[in-house]
Design a protein around this motif. Structure first.
Motif, PDB file in Angstrom:
ATOM      1  N   ALA A 123       0.853  -1.191   0.000  1.00  0.00           N
ATOM      2  CA  ALA A 123       0.000   0.000   0.000  1.00  0.00           C
ATOM      3  C   ALA A 123       0.886   1.237   0.000  1.00  0.00           C
ATOM      4  CB  ALA A 123      -0.919   0.017   1.217  1.00  0.00           C
ATOM      5  N   ILE A 124       0.411   2.287  -0.681  1.00  0.00           N
ATOM      6  CA  ILE A 124       1.223   3.501  -0.809  1.00  0.00           C
ATOM      7  C   ILE A 124       1.142   4.407   0.403  1.00  0.00           C
ATOM      8  CG2 ILE A 124       1.120   3.458  -3.314  1.00  0.00           C
ATOM      9  CD1 ILE A 124      -1.008   5.723  -3.097  1.00  0.00           C
ATOM     10  N   SER A 125       0.229   4.104   1.334  1.00  0.00           N
ATOM     11  CA  SER A 125       0.119   4.897   2.562  1.00  0.00           C
ATOM     12  C   SER A 125      -0.519   4.040   3.644  1.00  0.00           C
ATOM     13  CB  SER A 125      -0.723   6.159   2.334  1.00  0.00           C
ATOM     14  OG  SER A 125      -2.068   5.813   2.032  1.00  0.00           O
ATOM     15  N   LYS A 126      -0.315   4.436   4.878  1.00  0.00           N
ATOM     16  CA  LYS A 126      -0.953   3.732   5.995  1.00  0.00           C
ATOM     17  C   LYS A 126      -2.468   3.868   5.898  1.00  0.00           C
ATOM     18  CE  LYS A 126      -0.912   3.290  11.028  1.00  0.00           C
ATOM     19  NZ  LYS A 126      -2.386   3.326  11.165  1.00  0.00           N
ATOM     20  N   ALA A 127      -2.937   5.021   5.423  1.00  0.00           N
ATOM     21  CA  ALA A 127      -4.377   5.232   5.282  1.00  0.00           C
ATOM     22  C   ALA A 127      -4.992   4.200   4.353  1.00  0.00           C
ATOM     23  CB  ALA A 127      -4.643   6.650   4.763  1.00  0.00           C
ATOM     24  N   VAL A 128      -4.342   3.907   3.231  1.00  0.00           N
ATOM     25  CA  VAL A 128      -4.836   2.880   2.313  1.00  0.00           C
ATOM     26  C   VAL A 128      -4.724   1.497   2.944  1.00  0.00           C
ATOM     27  CG1 VAL A 128      -4.420   1.737   0.096  1.00  0.00           C
ATOM     28  CG2 VAL A 128      -4.400   4.236   0.227  1.00  0.00           C
ATOM     29  N   ALA A 129      -3.596   1.231   3.593  1.00  0.00           N
ATOM     30  CA  ALA A 129      -3.375  -0.080   4.204  1.00  0.00           C
ATOM     31  C   ALA A 129      -4.435  -0.409   5.244  1.00  0.00           C
ATOM     32  CB  ALA A 129      -1.987  -0.128   4.835  1.00  0.00           C
ATOM     33  N   ASP A 130      -4.853   0.594   5.998  1.00  0.00           N
ATOM     34  CA  ASP A 130      -5.811   0.366   7.077  1.00  0.00           C
ATOM     35  C   ASP A 130      -7.169  -0.115   6.584  1.00  0.00           C
ATOM     36  OD1 ASP A 130      -3.961   1.052   8.971  1.00  0.00           O
ATOM     37  OD2 ASP A 130      -4.680   3.090   9.270  1.00  0.00           O
ATOM     38  N   GLU A 131      -7.473   0.082   5.297  1.00  0.00           N
ATOM     39  CA  GLU A 131      -8.774  -0.326   4.755  1.00  0.00           C
ATOM     40  C   GLU A 131      -8.725  -1.665   4.035  1.00  0.00           C
ATOM     41  OE1 GLU A 131     -11.233   2.288   2.679  1.00  0.00           O
ATOM     42  OE2 GLU A 131     -11.281   3.799   4.262  1.00  0.00           O
ATOM     43  N   LEU A 132      -7.554  -2.292   3.981  1.00  0.00           N
ATOM     44  CA  LEU A 132      -7.428  -3.542   3.233  1.00  0.00           C
ATOM     45  C   LEU A 132      -7.705  -4.751   4.124  1.00  0.00           C
ATOM     46  CD1 LEU A 132      -4.286  -2.626   1.127  1.00  0.00           C
ATOM     47  CD2 LEU A 132      -6.625  -2.894   0.294  1.00  0.00           C
ATOM     48  N   PRO A 133      -8.282  -5.807   3.547  1.00  0.00           N
ATOM     49  CA  PRO A 133      -8.662  -6.973   4.343  1.00  0.00           C
ATOM     50  C   PRO A 133      -7.551  -8.002   4.519  1.00  0.00           C
ATOM     51  CG  PRO A 133      -9.426  -7.270   2.103  1.00  0.00           C
ATOM     52  CD  PRO A 133      -8.757  -5.915   2.154  1.00  0.00           C
ATOM     53  N   THR A 134      -6.388  -7.763   3.910  1.00  0.00           N
ATOM     54  CA  THR A 134      -5.293  -8.729   3.949  1.00  0.00           C
ATOM     55  C   THR A 134      -4.033  -8.059   4.479  1.00  0.00           C
ATOM     56  OG1 THR A 134      -4.790  -8.179   1.638  1.00  0.00           O
ATOM     57  CG2 THR A 134      -6.183 -10.099   2.040  1.00  0.00           C
ATOM     58  N   PRO A 135      -3.030  -8.840   4.913  1.00  0.00           N
ATOM     59  CA  PRO A 135      -1.756  -8.252   5.359  1.00  0.00           C
ATOM     60  C   PRO A 135      -1.123  -7.425   4.248  1.00  0.00           C
ATOM     61  CG  PRO A 135      -1.880 -10.558   5.985  1.00  0.00           C
ATOM     62  CD  PRO A 135      -3.044 -10.310   5.063  1.00  0.00           C
ATOM     63  N   VAL A 136      -0.504  -6.324   4.621  1.00  0.00           N
ATOM     64  CA  VAL A 136       0.020  -5.399   3.612  1.00  0.00           C
ATOM     65  C   VAL A 136       1.253  -4.688   4.152  1.00  0.00           C
ATOM     66  CG1 VAL A 136      -1.547  -3.582   4.395  1.00  0.00           C
ATOM     67  CG2 VAL A 136      -0.592  -3.445   2.101  1.00  0.00           C
TER      68      VAL A 136
END
Length: 333
Positions: A123-136
């Protein structure tokens, strides 16, 4: 390593994904890897790697068979299917939110979530990562640190600059309204608008209705070298997006050229701004005007924000970001 990079949009199209894809591909090649790019963008210039534009089914299958690694810069169901027949490791870079245009998660987005179970995610940012359902893993986008830098001896005589597409999500209308508020409070300033888009005529009409023609200049689209020159003549870059930006390469470019940044505070944009600017609540034109007024009238604050640029930008260089990608890929092959 043979890397197949999927980028739905690519040069000569202009945008954040196009920039990120080109910078990654160029750095991978410099680091000794072989890169092919597949894209739906037609036509374009030559690159130090192969670009396959609008591949058909047979060509797409051939490219996936060729590679060691399939790196999708944003998940693409259109180009995923060859992996049902050819065993290759899939890596997905999440450049934005997995939502439909209404901001919802429908069946199409749920299918993407399912596919992610079989991929490794960045993910390009923590904000995007926080919305993903899988490890990132979070690896931010890079910027072209060779082009976007401070030019010695440049006269930084202009206050405000906006860079980006002229569409409603980007909030240029808010910025123009903020200029009117500043004028009412006794602050006269000038804005340069760099970029083009379907809202240009509407924004020009707004400028005329507010009698700001002498304060706002639309310069249209420019190339990277021209943009760096423009940024070096301005003190403050404004990123007034209405929607939560997943990141903000333009903020890095402005910081690299010596601008302090004023940007909206939702999404991943604050991560790109860091300690090199100030933020305001999305869509709040009064607080945007206040933030601009403070920086326009406070040279010491601008200098303090600019002094943080070197340490902030170190993690966003082309080479550092490409090496982070390669390290993650090699660990997960």
């Amino acid at each position: 390593m043979k890397i197949l990079l999927g980028s739905h949009h690519f040069a000569p199209s202009i945008g954040g994904i196009e920039t990120a894809s080109e910078l990654l591909a160029r750095e991978f090649v410099k680091l000794g890897h072989e890169v092919h790019v597949i894209t739906q963008t037609a036509d374009g210039d030559d690159f130090p790697f192969r670009v396959i534009r609008r591949p058909g089914a047979r060509e797409l299958l051939r490219q996936v068979s060729w590679c060691d690694v399939f790196l999708q810069n944003n998940i693409s169901l259109r180009t995923f299917w060859p992996l049902l027949f050819v065993r290759r490791r899939l890596f997905v870079v999440h450049q934005t939110w997995i939502r439909n245009p209404r901001g919802e998660i429908g069946w199409h987005e749920r299918l993407k979530h399912f596919v992610l179970r079989f991929a490794r995610s960045i993910a390009i940012s923590k904000a995007v990562a926080d919305e993903l359902p899988t490890p990132v893993l979070v690896i931010p986008n890079s910027y072209d640190d060779e082009i976007f830098r401070r030019f010695e001896g440049t006269d930084r005589a202009r206050d405000l600059v906006y860079v980006g597409r002229l569409v409603c999500d980007k909030g240029v209308d808010l910025l123009i309204e903020a200029l009117s508020i500043l004028r009412e409070s006794g602050t006269e300033t000038r804005l340069t608008v760099v970029g083009d888009g379907p809202d240009r005529s509407r924004l020009e009409k707004q400028v005329a209705e507010l009698a700001l023609q002498s304060s706002v200049e639309f310069v249209g689209s420019v190339n990277s070298l021209q943009l760096a020159e423009i940024l070096n003549h301005h003190r403050i870059l404004v990123v007034p997006s209405r929607w939560p930006e997943p990141f903000g390469i333009v903020a890095l470019e402005g910081i690299g050229c010596g601008c302090a940044v004023v940007g909206s505070d939702q999404g991943g944009l604050p991560e790109a701004i860091g300690q090199c600017g100030v933020t305001f609540p999305n869509n709040d034109v009064r607080l945007l005007a206040n933030a601009l007024s403070q920086l326009i009238h406070n040279a010491a604050q601008r200098d303090l924000l600019r002094s943080n640029a070197s340490s902030h930008l170190a993690r966003f260089t082309k080479r550092r970001v490409a090496e982070a990608y390669l390290e993650f890929i090699e660990k997960n092959l």
